[in-house]
Design an enzyme around this catalytic site. Structure first.
Site: not given
Ligand code: CTP
Length: 412
Positions: A218-220
């Protein structure tokens, strides 16, 4: 939001701050001071419950004036306190309790705060602060929906620590004083209803690409930019669908929110919602790849290196651009170098009307921040740098540009 009565934020604008009973009431003086710093006339009412958390003296000092309380309400005076206090350009109810929400949604007038709220003609901003279980209860959510339908605005509650005695963290923490003051200023600006009758679809947040049931790529992305676009579009009268990946933000009232996890789920939800949309804004940070095969069971570690085989996800913006019709299509791009050239090339390739370019390396902007500093990039490479402003302000400018594109395409 109430429209006709919204005033400009001239030095003569005035704001009523109603303080409710919660631990967060101690933040009221900071809000009052920030509003006064903006040259706004400030009045304050404290409920009896608020005075259990903060003194009348702290409030009157910060407001530089007397505090309206139930005790003073019925003192002999030629004017009715609930009517004089209601003569303001906007009202904000902060550390708003479930009780205050219920009273206002029910049209009650049994104390000074509620009676005054009934008479306020300008926009009303609610800043709730309460325990997560209370906030999520159907009764409270029903009252929020009702007030929203009457045009009241909401800020928060946010995720964070709240309350006492180990209540812990969750949704329910009140927004910070600087954000409350900024939102009040926004409410004092005249409101456009230029999106009435239009359907807007916004994607937000990250996607999660599961490798096995407990691990994902995923990513932030916080989702804040997309939520700001959805809320701004809603306030301007649009029928809004927000498709969001996993974020800690609560569903914005008055917006149809669809929660998804993976890029494939995002694609299905966005493509379905976009069918009859007029404007589609892709702020989602879509993972470009997913696991070629997703394990059904948790994978135990093995000795040595592991190779994960990834396969590309569909490019949703590209897909929407290939069958764009009359829709206005807006993308985002995050670049570390050659930003304008790369964003312009993306806009052309994906057939987006324009792209907002942001930079992950700039402090206080992009991932997780409340502000953003973007460059508007059109397909040909023409571009315009915007200053660092709140994500809500970016949303406002983005929708202004989308409306311009829509009008150019279909002159009214
Ligand atoms: N986007 C999308 N579907 C994807 C990837 C991105 O719809 N699978 C959208 C994003 O929501 C954003 C825009 O495309 O609006 C730009 O995303 P970005 O990842 O910067 O673009 P890419 O085409 O993936 O380019 P890059 O080669 O830089 O990864």
């Amino acid at each position: 939001m109430t429209d006709a009565t919204a005033a400009t934020s001239s030095p003569t604008s005035s704001v009523l701050v109603i303080v409710g009973g919660s631990m967060a009431a101690v933040k009221a003086p900071s809000v009052l001071r920030r509003l006064r710093e903006q040259d706004l006339g400030v009045r304050v009412i404290a409920t009896p419950a608020a005075l259990a958390f903060i003194t009348e003296l702290s409030l009157s000092t910060a407001a530089d004036g007397p505090v309206g309380t139930d005790q003073h309400w019925f003192e002999a005076r030629p004017d009715a306190l609930h009517l004089t206090h209601a003569r303001v350009d906007a009202a904000v109810v902060m550390s708003a309790s479930a009780e205050l929400l219920a009273g206002a949604a029910g049209g009650h007038a049994n104390d000074l705060a509620l009676a005054t709220l009934l008479s306020v003609r300008g926009p009303v901003l609610w800043v709730p602060a309460m325990n997560e279980a209370m906030w999520r209860s159907p009764a409270v959510q029903g009252n929020v929906e009702r007030l929203r339908a009457w045009g009241h605005a909401f800020l928060g509650p946010e995720v964070g620590a709240f309350g006492t005695r180990g209540e812990g963290t969750g949704t329910g923490r009140m927004a910070e004083p600087e954000d409350i003051a900024a939102r009040v200023l926004e409410l004092l600006r005249p409101v456009k209803r230029d999106l009435a009758g239009l359907r807007v679809v916004v994607s937000a947040g990250p996607t999660r690409e599961y490798l096995d049931p407990v691990r994902f790529i995923s990513n932030p992305s916080s989702g804040k930019m997309g939520f700001a676009v959805a809320e701004e579009a809603r306030d301007r009268g649009a029928d809004v669908t927000l498709v969001t990946g996993p974020v800690t933000l609560s569903d914005p009232p008055g917006v149809s929110t669809v929660r998804i996890e993976s890029a494939l789920e995002l694609r299905d939800a966005v493509v379905a919602a976009a069918q009859d949309a007029d404007i589609v804004v892709m702020t989602a940070a879509v993972a470009d790849y997913r696991a070629a095969t997703q394990a059904g069971e948790k994978q135990a570690k093995v000795a040595g290196d592991v190779t994960i085989h990834l396969t590309p996800n569909p490019d949703i913006l590209l897909e929407l651009g290939a069958a764009k019709g009359q829709r206005v299509l807006v993308g985002f791009a995050m670049e570390t170098h050659a930003g304008v050239e790369r964003a312009a090339a993306k806009a052309t390739r994906k057939n987006a009307d324009f792209i907002l370019l942001n930079y992950p390396t700039r402090e206080g902007t992009a991932f997780g921040g409340d502000d953003n500093q973007v460059t508007l990039v059109w397909p040909g490479g023409r571009h315009e740098d915007w200053p660092r402003v709140s994500k809500r302000e970016v949303a406002r400018r983005l929708l202004d540009e989308a409306v311009r594109v829509a009008h150019a395409r279909q002159p009214v």
